[in-house]
Design an enzyme around this catalytic site. Structure first.
Site, mmCIF file in Angstrom:
data_model
loop_
_atom_site.group_PDB
_atom_site.id
_atom_site.type_symbol
_atom_site.label_atom_id
_atom_site.label_comp_id
_atom_site.label_asym_id
_atom_site.label_seq_id
_atom_site.Cartn_x
_atom_site.Cartn_y
_atom_site.Cartn_z
ATOM 1 N N GLU A 1 0.816 -1.217 0.000
ATOM 2 C CA GLU A 1 0.000 0.000 0.000
ATOM 3 C C GLU A 1 0.851 1.268 0.000
ATOM 4 O O GLU A 1 0.474 2.284 -0.570
ATOM 5 C CB GLU A 1 -0.965 0.013 1.185
ATOM 6 C CG GLU A 1 -2.104 -1.000 1.074
ATOM 7 C CD GLU A 1 -1.755 -2.375 1.604
ATOM 8 O OE1 GLU A 1 -0.567 -2.630 1.928
ATOM 9 O OE2 GLU A 1 -2.671 -3.229 1.697
ATOM 10 N N LYS B 1 -17.985 -1.091 4.856
ATOM 11 C CA LYS B 1 -18.417 -2.017 3.817
ATOM 12 C C LYS B 1 -19.934 -1.994 3.612
ATOM 13 O O LYS B 1 -20.416 -2.067 2.486
ATOM 14 C CB LYS B 1 -17.960 -3.423 4.203
ATOM 15 C CG LYS B 1 -18.068 -4.431 3.084
ATOM 16 C CD LYS B 1 -17.448 -5.742 3.544
ATOM 17 C CE LYS B 1 -17.499 -6.801 2.471
ATOM 18 N NZ LYS B 1 -16.892 -8.057 2.958
ATOM 19 N N PHE C 1 -12.605 -7.305 13.358
ATOM 20 C CA PHE C 1 -11.504 -7.728 12.503
ATOM 21 C C PHE C 1 -11.088 -6.615 11.529
ATOM 22 O O PHE C 1 -11.917 -6.055 10.823
ATOM 23 C CB PHE C 1 -11.916 -8.980 11.717
ATOM 24 C CG PHE C 1 -10.823 -9.478 10.803
ATOM 25 C CD1 PHE C 1 -9.606 -9.916 11.332
ATOM 26 C CD2 PHE C 1 -10.979 -9.476 9.435
ATOM 27 C CE1 PHE C 1 -8.585 -10.347 10.503
ATOM 28 C CE2 PHE C 1 -9.966 -9.909 8.600
ATOM 29 C CZ PHE C 1 -8.768 -10.349 9.136
ATOM 30 N N GLN C 2 -9.824 -6.327 11.513
ATOM 31 C CA GLN C 2 -9.239 -5.308 10.616
ATOM 32 C C GLN C 2 -9.914 -3.948 10.738
ATOM 33 O O GLN C 2 -9.997 -3.195 9.772
ATOM 34 C CB GLN C 2 -9.228 -5.801 9.169
ATOM 35 C CG GLN C 2 -8.296 -6.982 8.993
ATOM 36 C CD GLN C 2 -7.983 -7.306 7.543
ATOM 37 O OE1 GLN C 2 -8.778 -7.048 6.660
ATOM 38 N NE2 GLN C 2 -6.806 -7.885 7.315
ATOM 39 N N MET D 1 23.807 9.004 3.730
ATOM 40 C CA MET D 1 23.607 10.317 4.337
ATOM 41 C C MET D 1 23.754 10.267 5.856
ATOM 42 O O MET D 1 24.306 11.170 6.471
ATOM 43 C CB MET D 1 22.228 10.863 3.946
ATOM 44 C CG MET D 1 21.980 12.278 4.405
ATOM 45 S SD MET D 1 23.232 13.419 3.782
ATOM 46 C CE MET D 1 22.441 14.027 2.301
#
Ligand SMILES: Cc1ncc(C[n+]2csc(CCOP(=O)(O)OP(=O)(O)O)c2C)c(N)n1
Lengths: 570, 181
Positions: free
Chosen positions: A49, A161, A111-112, A470
């Site tokens: 993602e 959803k 969930f999630q 760096m």
């Protein structure tokens, strides 16, 4: 039609061309709508993602238009954080759509379920948690409008959803309802500060124009050129402003700041007027705030009133769209020559050129310098973060806007390669070069698969010093060269890695080979090509202004004394 | 038998500026999460919100917020601009007491153990134009309403009695004259 289909239809109607994303349960209805709705939208499956967000970011930086990121709830949404923050820091338009648990499970640790609305409040321009299916088109339109107008930025839409899969029976053209947002006002310019600015400009003998990203976003290239020419003023740009004023123009001083050119920083120290057009006076360019421009008058032009007096107190504040302001300003500006000032700047350019040694091993600067020459400075260059980024900024001179794509405010490692994917989707006919360090490239290298399946002819330049270069530089300069957590022992064979993904791989080991290997890479357009350049391990970027130090404390070469640890900034 | 009343009042002598240095008034859209956005603007810049009063506007699509805050005055201008930048904020501005009416209300619960005390307390309450809103043999709840310094002064006197707890609404503010807030 359900809510998800209404969403895709609205996004299509808004002209969204690309959706970059990653699927999952909570986003199923929306992914299904991508299949069931007849639209011009193209979906690109990223491999992470974060990669999807940087792709959307790169697309926006190459076009000025937003793309959409589509992810699932919980971990999917969580993985977008760095990319959203990166876009917000650099004022990049982006629309992030997240699937979410069903509304009646919210707050029950389902969930999630993650409160991505709450989590992202401080890193978005605005965000939404949709609670009503019929509100989807209005919210999508508002998100697009907010992301792209005023000072652009990312907008997140969290869609449970049950909301996306419920029937839609509202108005697809529902009007926006944004009583607290008035970007149109940015085009109404108060004439008084403009007159005062013109007065200061006409009095200045040693002016400098500081061109930032805001000048580019507003499309003020011509007005900026007109102003610089009339004033005969040198122009320096920020990292994100690179290209808004052609860097090969005699008046250009290149980039200023921590690793900017010596002449740009000298100009800031010696000038009697700074005309800041759309830069936010970032701490990487002002150094020690109370010493910055102490000898000069300062005009600050910015669309965002909160940038006024934030870092620097200007003498004149002009709030508004940079292009609109310059249009009003230019007619009041008198033609000047400023001969002795220009001469002294030219003197500094001769005295402190950007240079590098060609002996003693392969240097990143040489690779960048040669690829600049081979592409006539006309490629789209994306970078990751680190030494290679600063050298790319120095050596890849940009003569046009929207061709330099680099994470400035956030300094996000892992940005360079996926943003090149987004840029290549946006500009299929242009050469896109991703300049990466071996560290940063490994953060998002899984997107090789994405680039390969779409046959994107990106030139991935891995400038490989086997170090987090760096950071190593700072440890060398400020921590008695004690290396801690910077050795990238265990790097893969990048050429084999590229080949494993089905990409072409090329090694460069000797300085003498750089030209022909780069030519070979540039000639290959059947898909991505990864060029692994084995560079000398310990090299340092100069000029350098230690963090938080005054611009006059700039180092143009390695210091011969022990340096104080930076305290003024990170 | 002796009543043991647990006191939750941890501030024995409230200072005059208990409600902080600055009063901001905001008009915002009436939606979930708006307060969170605003609070983050303050927290990130190390400002403390001393009081916050939120209520629905006359148009229920909007809310009115009054915030009492303390923090570096040099950063206040930046805070106000950052609040104004929020999409949900219609406007945000600071109000000084000279140009605005500032009011708050306090409920103060005091322990009573003698009739003399009760009489004294009632005199104080009357002096401040307050009211007794609850009275038992052992306790009394008084209501004081007015400018913050008046409420402070009342509490300063009541501290000499046994305060069990105080609850203040936090200040609400309205610009004087025909000027909208
Ligand atoms: C995600 C992230 N983590 C850590 C850092 C801190 N950081 C800045 S530059 C740098 C080193 C980058 O190394 P490399 O990608 O190999 O590039 P080089 O500097 O060697 O060119 C690090 C670790 C960062 N900017 N971003």
């Amino acid at each position: 039609m359900d809510g998800a289909q209404a969403l895709i239809r609205t996004l299509d109607d808004l002209g969204i061309e690309y959706v970059f994303g990653y699927s999952g349960g909570a986003a199923l209805p929306i992914f299904d709508a991508l299949e069931t709705v007849d639209s011009k939208i193209k979906f690109v499956l990223a491999r992470h993602e974060q990669g999807a967000t940087h792709m959307a970011d790169g697309y926006a930086r190459a076009t000025g238009k937003p793309a959409v990121v589509l992810v699932t709830s919980g971990p999917g949404a969580g993985n977008t954080i760095t990319g959203i923050m990166t876009a917000q820091m650099d004022s990049i338009p982006m629309i992030v759509v997240c699937g979410q648990q069903v509304t009646w499970m919210l707050g029950l640790d389902a969930f999630q379920e993650a409160d991505i609305f709450g989590i992202t409040i401080p890193i978005v321009k605005h965000n939404y948690l949709v609670r009503e299916t019929n509100a989807i088109p209005r919210i999508a339109r508002e998100a697009y409008h907010i992301a792209t107008t005023g000072r652009p930025g990312p907008v997140l839409i969290d869609i449970p959803k049950n909301i996306s899969q419920s029937p839609f029976n509202g108005d697809l053209d529902a009007p926006m309802d944004l009583p607290g947002y008035h970007p149109d006002e940015s085009y109404i310019i108060d004439p008084e500060p403009v007159e005062q600015a013109a007065l200061l400009i006409n009095l200045a003998k040693k002016p400098v124009i500081l061109a930032g990203h805001g000048a580019m976003i507003s499309g003020a290239e011509n007005e900026l050129m007109e102003l610089a020419t009339k004033m005969n003023s040198p122009v320096t740009s920020t990292l994100l402003g690179k290209g808004v004023f052609p860097e090969d123009h005699p008046l250009s001083l290149g980039m200023l700041g921590m690793h900017g050119t010596a002449y740009a920083n000298k100009a800031m120290v010696e000038c009697d007027l700074i005309v800041n057009i759309g830069s936010r006076f970032d701490d990487r360019i002002i150094g020690q705030a109370d010493k910055f421009g102490a000898q000069a008058k300062i005009i600050h032009i910015d669309i965002d009133p909160s940038e006024m007096n934030k870092m620097i107190r200007p003498d004149i504040e002009v709030i508004g769209d940079a292009k609109a302001v310059l249009k009003a300003l230019n007619s009041q500006v008198e033609e000047r020559t400023n001969e002795s000032w220009i001469e002294s700047m030219d003197g500094y350019k001769k005295k402190y050129p950007l240079a590098y040694k060609k002996q003693g091993g392969l240097r990143m600067q040489q690779v960048l310098d040669e690829i600049y020459e081979l592409t006539n400075g006309d490629a789209i260059v994306t970078t990751d973060v680190g030494q290679h980024q600063m050298w790319a900024a120095q050596f890849y001179k940009n003569s046009k806007s929207y061709k330099w794509i680099s994470s400035g405010g956030a300094g996000t490692m892992g940005f360079g390669f996926p943003s090149a994917i987004g840029a290549q989707f946006a500009c299929p006919d242009q050469t896109v070069i991703a300049v990466c360090g071996d560290g940063g490239f490994q953060m998002t290298l899984c997107e090789l698969a994405t680039a390969v399946i779409h046959k994107l002819p990106i030139k991935i330049l891995v400038l490989n010093n086997h170090y987090l270069g760096m950071v190593r530089q700072w440890q060398e300069l400020f921590f008695d060269n004690r290396e801690s957590g910077v050795d990238l022992e265990g790097n893969p064979d990048f050429v084999k890695l590229a080949e494993a993904y089905g990409a072409k791989g090329i090694n460069i080991k000797r300085p003498a080979d750089v030209g022909k290997k780069l030519e070979e890479a540039l000639a290959y357009n059947d898909g991505p090509v990864l060029i692994n350049a084995e560079c000398i391990k310990a090299d340092n970027v100069f000029p350098m202004i230690p963090a938080g130090a005054a611009l006059e404390d700039m180092l143009t070469e390695p210091p011969k004394y022990k340096m104080e640890k930076p305290v003024g900034s990170t | 038998m002796a009543h043991t009343i647990k006191t939750t009042d941890k501030k024995p002598t409230p200072k005059a500026d208990i409600i902080g240095g600055h009063t901001l008034s905001m008009y915002v859209t009436n939606q979930p999460g708006v307060l969170m956005r605003i609070c983050q603007v303050f927290a990130r810049r190390a400002y403390n919100i001393d009081s916050v009063v939120v209520s629905q506007g006359r148009d229920p699509a909007f809310s009115r917020l009054t915030l009492g805050i303390s923090g570096d005055p040099a950063g206040l201008d930046q805070i106000i601009k950052q609040c104004n930048k929020l999409i949900d904020v219609i406007h945000c501005s600071e109000h000084t007491s000279s140009e605005a009416v500032v009011r708050e209300l306090a409920l103060i619960k005091v322990k009573l153990d003698s009739t003399e005390k009760r009489t004294e307390l009632l005199q104080i309450v009357e002096h401040f134009g307050g009211k007794t809103v609850d009275l038992t043999e052992v306790s009394m709840v008084v209501r004081i309403e007015g400018a913050s310094d008046k409420v402070d002064a009342a509490i300063r006197l009541l501290v000499n009695y046994d305060i069990i707890e105080t609850v203040r609404t936090g200040k609400v503010v309205m610009a004087r004259g025909e000027q909208p807030t």
